[in-house]
Design a protein around this motif. Structure first.
Motif, PDB file in Angstrom:
ATOM      1  N   VAL A   4       0.885  -1.163   0.000  1.00  0.00           N
ATOM      2  CA  VAL A   4       0.000   0.000   0.000  1.00  0.00           C
ATOM      3  C   VAL A   4       0.922   1.212   0.000  1.00  0.00           C
ATOM      4  O   VAL A   4       1.788   1.326   0.870  1.00  0.00           O
ATOM      5  CB  VAL A   4      -0.912   0.011   1.243  1.00  0.00           C
ATOM      6  CG1 VAL A   4      -1.750   1.278   1.276  1.00  0.00           C
ATOM      7  CG2 VAL A   4      -1.802  -1.227   1.274  1.00  0.00           C
ATOM      8  N   VAL A   5       0.767   2.093  -0.975  1.00  0.00           N
ATOM      9  CA  VAL A   5       1.665   3.243  -1.103  1.00  0.00           C
ATOM     10  C   VAL A   5       0.895   4.556  -0.907  1.00  0.00           C
ATOM     11  O   VAL A   5      -0.311   4.618  -1.106  1.00  0.00           O
ATOM     12  CB  VAL A   5       2.380   3.247  -2.468  1.00  0.00           C
ATOM     13  CG1 VAL A   5       3.239   2.017  -2.631  1.00  0.00           C
ATOM     14  CG2 VAL A   5       1.394   3.374  -3.603  1.00  0.00           C
ATOM     15  N   ALA A   6       1.643   5.577  -0.542  1.00  0.00           N
ATOM     16  CA  ALA A   6       1.059   6.907  -0.358  1.00  0.00           C
ATOM     17  C   ALA A   6       0.713   7.502  -1.721  1.00  0.00           C
ATOM     18  O   ALA A   6       1.527   7.484  -2.632  1.00  0.00           O
ATOM     19  CB  ALA A   6       2.037   7.813   0.376  1.00  0.00           C
ATOM     20  N   SER A   7      -0.491   8.008  -1.851  1.00  0.00           N
ATOM     21  CA  SER A   7      -0.927   8.606  -3.114  1.00  0.00           C
ATOM     22  C   SER A   7      -0.482  10.059  -3.241  1.00  0.00           C
ATOM     23  O   SER A   7      -0.586  10.643  -4.315  1.00  0.00           O
ATOM     24  CB  SER A   7      -2.445   8.509  -3.242  1.00  0.00           C
ATOM     25  OG  SER A   7      -3.068   9.165  -2.149  1.00  0.00           O
ATOM     26  N   MET A   8       0.005  10.614  -2.134  1.00  0.00           N
ATOM     27  CA  MET A   8       0.512  11.990  -2.134  1.00  0.00           C
ATOM     28  C   MET A   8       1.401  12.181  -0.910  1.00  0.00           C
ATOM     29  O   MET A   8       1.391  11.369   0.002  1.00  0.00           O
ATOM     30  CB  MET A   8      -0.624  12.997  -2.112  1.00  0.00           C
ATOM     31  CG  MET A   8      -1.493  12.938  -0.886  1.00  0.00           C
ATOM     32  SD  MET A   8      -2.781  14.183  -0.790  1.00  0.00           S
ATOM     33  CE  MET A   8      -3.390  14.256  -2.426  1.00  0.00           C
ATOM     34  N   ALA A   9       2.154  13.243  -0.919  1.00  0.00           N
ATOM     35  CA  ALA A   9       2.984  13.564   0.239  1.00  0.00           C
ATOM     36  C   ALA A   9       2.117  14.124   1.359  1.00  0.00           C
ATOM     37  O   ALA A   9       1.107  14.784   1.103  1.00  0.00           O
ATOM     38  CB  ALA A   9       4.052  14.582  -0.159  1.00  0.00           C
ATOM     39  N   GLY A  63       4.295   7.791  -3.199  1.00  0.00           N
ATOM     40  CA  GLY A  63       4.920   6.539  -3.623  1.00  0.00           C
ATOM     41  C   GLY A  63       5.619   5.773  -2.517  1.00  0.00           C
ATOM     42  O   GLY A  63       6.015   4.625  -2.729  1.00  0.00           O
ATOM     43  N   ASP A  64       5.764   6.366  -1.331  1.00  0.00           N
ATOM     44  CA  ASP A  64       6.370   5.636  -0.212  1.00  0.00           C
ATOM     45  C   ASP A  64       5.474   4.458   0.182  1.00  0.00           C
ATOM     46  O   ASP A  64       4.245   4.565   0.192  1.00  0.00           O
ATOM     47  CB  ASP A  64       6.558   6.547   1.009  1.00  0.00           C
ATOM     48  CG  ASP A  64       7.731   7.497   0.877  1.00  0.00           C
ATOM     49  OD1 ASP A  64       8.480   7.392  -0.115  1.00  0.00           O
ATOM     50  OD2 ASP A  64       7.887   8.350   1.772  1.00  0.00           O
ATOM     51  N   VAL A  65       6.114   3.355   0.556  1.00  0.00           N
ATOM     52  CA  VAL A  65       5.368   2.173   0.992  1.00  0.00           C
ATOM     53  C   VAL A  65       4.898   2.395   2.426  1.00  0.00           C
ATOM     54  O   VAL A  65       5.702   2.686   3.314  1.00  0.00           O
ATOM     55  CB  VAL A  65       6.240   0.902   0.908  1.00  0.00           C
ATOM     56  CG1 VAL A  65       5.486  -0.302   1.450  1.00  0.00           C
ATOM     57  CG2 VAL A  65       6.676   0.662  -0.542  1.00  0.00           C
ATOM     58  N   ILE A  68       2.581  -3.524   4.076  1.00  0.00           N
ATOM     59  CA  ILE A  68       2.586  -4.693   3.192  1.00  0.00           C
ATOM     60  C   ILE A  68       1.445  -5.595   3.624  1.00  0.00           C
ATOM     61  O   ILE A  68       1.270  -5.879   4.816  1.00  0.00           O
ATOM     62  CB  ILE A  68       3.933  -5.420   3.269  1.00  0.00           C
ATOM     63  CG1 ILE A  68       5.031  -4.499   2.733  1.00  0.00           C
ATOM     64  CG2 ILE A  68       3.884  -6.738   2.501  1.00  0.00           C
ATOM     65  CD1 ILE A  68       6.430  -5.021   2.883  1.00  0.00           C
ATOM     66  N   ILE A  69       0.694  -6.025   2.634  1.00  0.00           N
ATOM     67  CA  ILE A  69      -0.457  -6.900   2.883  1.00  0.00           C
ATOM     68  C   ILE A  69      -0.275  -8.168   2.063  1.00  0.00           C
ATOM     69  O   ILE A  69       0.103  -8.127   0.893  1.00  0.00           O
ATOM     70  CB  ILE A  69      -1.770  -6.186   2.524  1.00  0.00           C
ATOM     71  CG1 ILE A  69      -1.948  -4.981   3.456  1.00  0.00           C
ATOM     72  CG2 ILE A  69      -2.954  -7.141   2.635  1.00  0.00           C
ATOM     73  CD1 ILE A  69      -3.145  -4.123   3.149  1.00  0.00           C
ATOM     74  N   GLU A  70      -0.530  -9.298   2.696  1.00  0.00           N
ATOM     75  CA  GLU A  70      -0.383 -10.584   2.010  1.00  0.00           C
ATOM     76  C   GLU A  70      -1.722 -11.290   1.952  1.00  0.00           C
ATOM     77  O   GLU A  70      -2.485 -11.257   2.876  1.00  0.00           O
ATOM     78  CB  GLU A  70       0.630 -11.452   2.762  1.00  0.00           C
ATOM     79  CG  GLU A  70       0.942 -12.752   2.086  1.00  0.00           C
ATOM     80  CD  GLU A  70       2.043 -13.493   2.811  1.00  0.00           C
ATOM     81  OE1 GLU A  70       3.195 -13.364   2.393  1.00  0.00           O
ATOM     82  OE2 GLU A  70       1.736 -14.125   3.815  1.00  0.00           O
TER      83      GLU A  70
END
Length: 70
Positions: A4-9, A63-65, A68-70
Motif C-alpha cells: 500500500v503506497v502513499a498517493s501523495m505527500a 509513492g512511499d510504501v 505490506i499486505i499478504e
C-alpha cells in the motif's frame, strides 16, 4: 504480497490497522493529512497486514510504501 503506497505527500494522521489485521478491498487503512485535508488511503485487495512501515506523525512522500499486505 502487495504494498500500500502513499498517493501523495503528507503527514500520517492515523493508522487504522495493525499487523495481523484482516483487511478487505476498499477498506481505509491510513489517513494522511496534506494541505489541511484528511486523505484516506484504502487497500485495493483483501488480505492480512504483514508489516506497517509508518507511525502516526511520520511524513511520507508520494509513492512511499506504507504497509505490506499478504
Amino acid at each position: 504480497m502487495t504494498e500500500v503506497v502513499a498517493s501523495m505527500a503528507g503527514n500520517v494522521w492515523k493508522v487504522l490497522v495493525a499487523v495481523g489485521d484482516e483487511v478487505e478491498e476498499d477498506q481505509d487503512v491510513v489517513i494522511l493529512e496534506s494541505m489541511k485535508m484528511e486523505i484516506p488511503i484504502a487497500t485495493d485487495f483483501d488480505g492480512t497486514v504483514k508489516e506497517v512501515k509508518i507511525n502516526e506523525g511520520d511524513f511520507v512522500n508520494e509513492g512511499d510504501v506504507l504497509m505490506i499486505i499478504e
